[in-house]
Write a protein that holds these residues in place. Structure first.
Motif, PDB file in Angstrom:
ATOM      1  N   LEU A  50       0.803  -1.220   0.000  1.00 10.22           N
ATOM      2  CA  LEU A  50       0.000   0.000   0.000  1.00 10.22           C
ATOM      3  C   LEU A  50       0.839   1.275   0.000  1.00 10.22           C
ATOM      4  CD1 LEU A  50      -2.777  -1.048   2.537  1.00 10.22           C
ATOM      5  CD2 LEU A  50      -2.936  -0.960   0.048  1.00 10.22           C
ATOM      6  N   HIS A  51       2.153   1.134  -0.044  1.00  6.87           N
ATOM      7  CA  HIS A  51       2.993   2.331  -0.082  1.00  6.87           C
ATOM      8  C   HIS A  51       2.725   3.092  -1.385  1.00  6.87           C
ATOM      9  CE1 HIS A  51       6.501   4.956  -0.166  1.00  6.87           C
ATOM     10  NE2 HIS A  51       6.656   4.695   1.119  1.00  6.87           N
ATOM     11  N   PRO A  52       2.664   4.416  -1.346  1.00  4.71           N
ATOM     12  CA  PRO A  52       2.377   5.193  -2.558  1.00  4.71           C
ATOM     13  C   PRO A  52       3.276   4.848  -3.744  1.00  4.71           C
ATOM     14  CG  PRO A  52       2.272   6.622  -0.645  1.00  4.71           C
ATOM     15  CD  PRO A  52       2.749   5.285  -0.152  1.00  4.71           C
ATOM     16  N   ASP A  53       4.551   4.582  -3.505  1.00  2.00           N
ATOM     17  CA  ASP A  53       5.440   4.209  -4.603  1.00  2.00           C
ATOM     18  C   ASP A  53       5.034   2.885  -5.224  1.00  2.00           C
ATOM     19  OD1 ASP A  53       7.094   6.415  -4.671  1.00  2.00           O
ATOM     20  OD2 ASP A  53       8.406   5.649  -3.100  1.00  2.00           O
ATOM     21  N   ALA A  54       4.655   1.919  -4.384  1.00  2.00           N
ATOM     22  CA  ALA A  54       4.236   0.619  -4.907  1.00  2.00           C
ATOM     23  C   ALA A  54       2.935   0.748  -5.692  1.00  2.00           C
ATOM     24  CB  ALA A  54       4.053  -0.369  -3.752  1.00  2.00           C
ATOM     25  N   ARG A  64      13.154   3.286  -3.542  1.00  2.00           N
ATOM     26  CA  ARG A  64      12.225   4.384  -3.291  1.00  2.00           C
ATOM     27  C   ARG A  64      11.426   4.114  -2.026  1.00  2.00           C
ATOM     28  NH1 ARG A  64      10.927   4.383  -9.061  1.00  2.00           N
ATOM     29  NH2 ARG A  64       8.945   3.373  -8.562  1.00  2.00           N
ATOM     30  N   SER A  65      11.140   2.833  -1.759  1.00  2.00           N
ATOM     31  CA  SER A  65      10.444   2.469  -0.516  1.00  2.00           C
ATOM     32  C   SER A  65      10.604   0.977  -0.276  1.00  2.00           C
ATOM     33  CB  SER A  65       8.955   2.818  -0.593  1.00  2.00           C
ATOM     34  OG  SER A  65       8.291   2.007  -1.541  1.00  2.00           O
ATOM     35  N   GLU A  66      10.642   0.592   0.993  1.00  2.00           N
ATOM     36  CA  GLU A  66      10.637  -0.812   1.428  1.00  2.00           C
ATOM     37  C   GLU A  66       9.909  -0.847   2.763  1.00  2.00           C
ATOM     38  OE1 GLU A  66      11.967  -3.569   0.044  1.00  2.00           O
ATOM     39  OE2 GLU A  66      13.086  -2.649  -1.611  1.00  2.00           O
ATOM     40  N   ASN A  67       8.931  -1.737   2.916  1.00  2.00           N
ATOM     41  CA  ASN A  67       8.229  -1.783   4.193  1.00  2.00           C
ATOM     42  C   ASN A  67       9.149  -2.254   5.321  1.00  2.00           C
ATOM     43  OD1 ASN A  67       8.023  -4.518   3.001  1.00  2.00           O
ATOM     44  ND2 ASN A  67       6.923  -4.987   4.887  1.00  2.00           N
TER      45      ASN A  67
END
Length: 375
Positions: free
Chosen positions: A102-106, A266-269
């Motif tokens: 659910l991350h905006p980048d994903a 850019r993002s990793e949970n």
């Protein structure tokens, strides 16, 4: 407990590592775990392979007939929709692990299909879950946007941490100088920022840093080609090695050889590969949007850089020219991993959650069985 996943292929990345760690950490003999995946390999054509989802539905329903609950990994995909349908038809409760979906980048990737999935079944999966599992506080806040009333449980994943650091950053102290071994281990995707790491390596080498980059992982053919062309264009063919997907034995050798690990996503949970690096005693370079960034910064065991910033990556690489910095940060990384990444704690937290959810479901079923028929 039935775990529903898109694939059980280790090349798929973090959620498979999560399940492997959970199986090792679950010491309660009364809890039995089984996995069901839709696809045997992490293949890009999986959405069109319609026979496999139908077979998955039959398998997961058969497993749920004798199971207490369903644990769904992710928010999108055939495995989410079909396993939830099977659980609902049998009256089984479910919990969800979000894994950064659910991350905006994903959500920018395959945006239309993900919006459809969220509207169709994704939000409902979160709202009806007995618990939604996250790995870090930022992910908790993201889940709140889609399911404000969800019961959210934060669990730090576990790893097997060796008693002493094994990385080259620590063990090669005092040896003759040689190139710094920078390691990237993970899926090859633009989201991971590997192209920026390669550019930063080229700039750092131009300033005199003797370093080479080892890339372990696989991904789409188009991105692999783009990376190869970038390496060739920068004149780094002798300094960047692509190994493809590697097994556990090669992975262990890579950790022992590594001086620095980089994950400029850019993002990793969470960042399982960065956690593995810390467990081996490897200092890490991570972006601010990696779940472990606060731990890395707080324990002084690596460099935290802004995402999508090649200049910051260049400066971070140059910071490791000094072997004493690599050695000290590698030692701190191992100490942080010993304290933070406990398999036993991970297993106990999941076991307690499973028992609570299964016990509640049995109690409700018992009440329904005893309730008189309405006239």
């Amino acid at each position: 407990m039935v775990h529903a996943v898109r694939t059980t292929d280790p090349a798929a990345g973090g959620f498979v590592t999560y399940l492997q760690s959970l199986r090792r950490g679950m010491t309660d003999d009364d809890i039995e775990l089984c996995w069901e995946g839709v696809f045997p390999r992490n293949a890009n054509w999986r959405v069109l392979a319609l026979l496999r989802p139908l077979r998955f539905l039959r398998r997961v329903r058969r497993q749920l007939e004798t199971a207490d609950l369903l644990h769904v990994h992710g928010v999108f995909g055939w495995h989410v929709l079909l396993s939830l349908l099977a659980a609902r038809s049998l009256g089984r409760p479910h919990v969800v692990s979000v894994h950064g979906h659910l991350h905006p980048d994903a959500l920018r990737e395959r945006r239309l299909s993900k919006r459809i999935c969220l509207a169709w079944f994704g939000r409902r999966a979160l709202r009806r879950a007995e618990a939604v599992l996250v790995t870090a506080p930022p992910e908790r806040e993201i889940v709140r946007r889609y399911a404000p009333q969800a019961h959210i449980v934060e669990v730090m994943p576990g790893l097997e941490v060796p008693p002493v650091p094994e990385s080259g950053a620590v063990t090669r102290a005092g040896e003759a100088p040689g190139p710094i071994h920078v390691l990237y281990l993970g899926r090859l995707h633009p989201h991971k920022g590997l192209h920026r790491l390669i550019r930063a390596l080229g700039e750092a080498r131009a300033e005199g840093l003797d370093a080479e980059l080892i890339v372990a992982g696989t991904g789409s053919r188009s991105y692999r080609l783009a990376l190869w062309l970038l390496v060739r264009g920068l004149g780094l063919r002798q300094q960047v090695r692509f190994l493809g997907h590697v097994g556990a034995g090669v992975r262990a050798r890579l950790w022992r050889r590594a001086d620095v690990f980089a994950l400029p996503s850019r993002s990793e949970n969470f960042g399982f590969a960065a956690a593995e690096a810390m467990a081996a005693g490897v200092p890490v370079i991570v972006s601010e949007n990696v779940g472990l960034a606060s731990l890395v910064a707080g324990r002084g065991c690596g460099e935290v850089v802004p995402p999508e910033n090649t200049e910051a990556l260049r400066r971070a690489l140059l910071a490791y020219a000094d072997p004493s910095v690599r050695r000290e940060q590698g030692r701190r990384a191992h100490e942080a991993a010993v304290e933070a990444f406990s398999l036993q704690t991970m297993g106990a937290a999941h076991g307690a959650l499973y028992r609570r959810v299964a016990g509640t479901a049995r109690g409700m079923a018992s009440v329904r069985d005893r309730a008189p028929d309405r006239v």
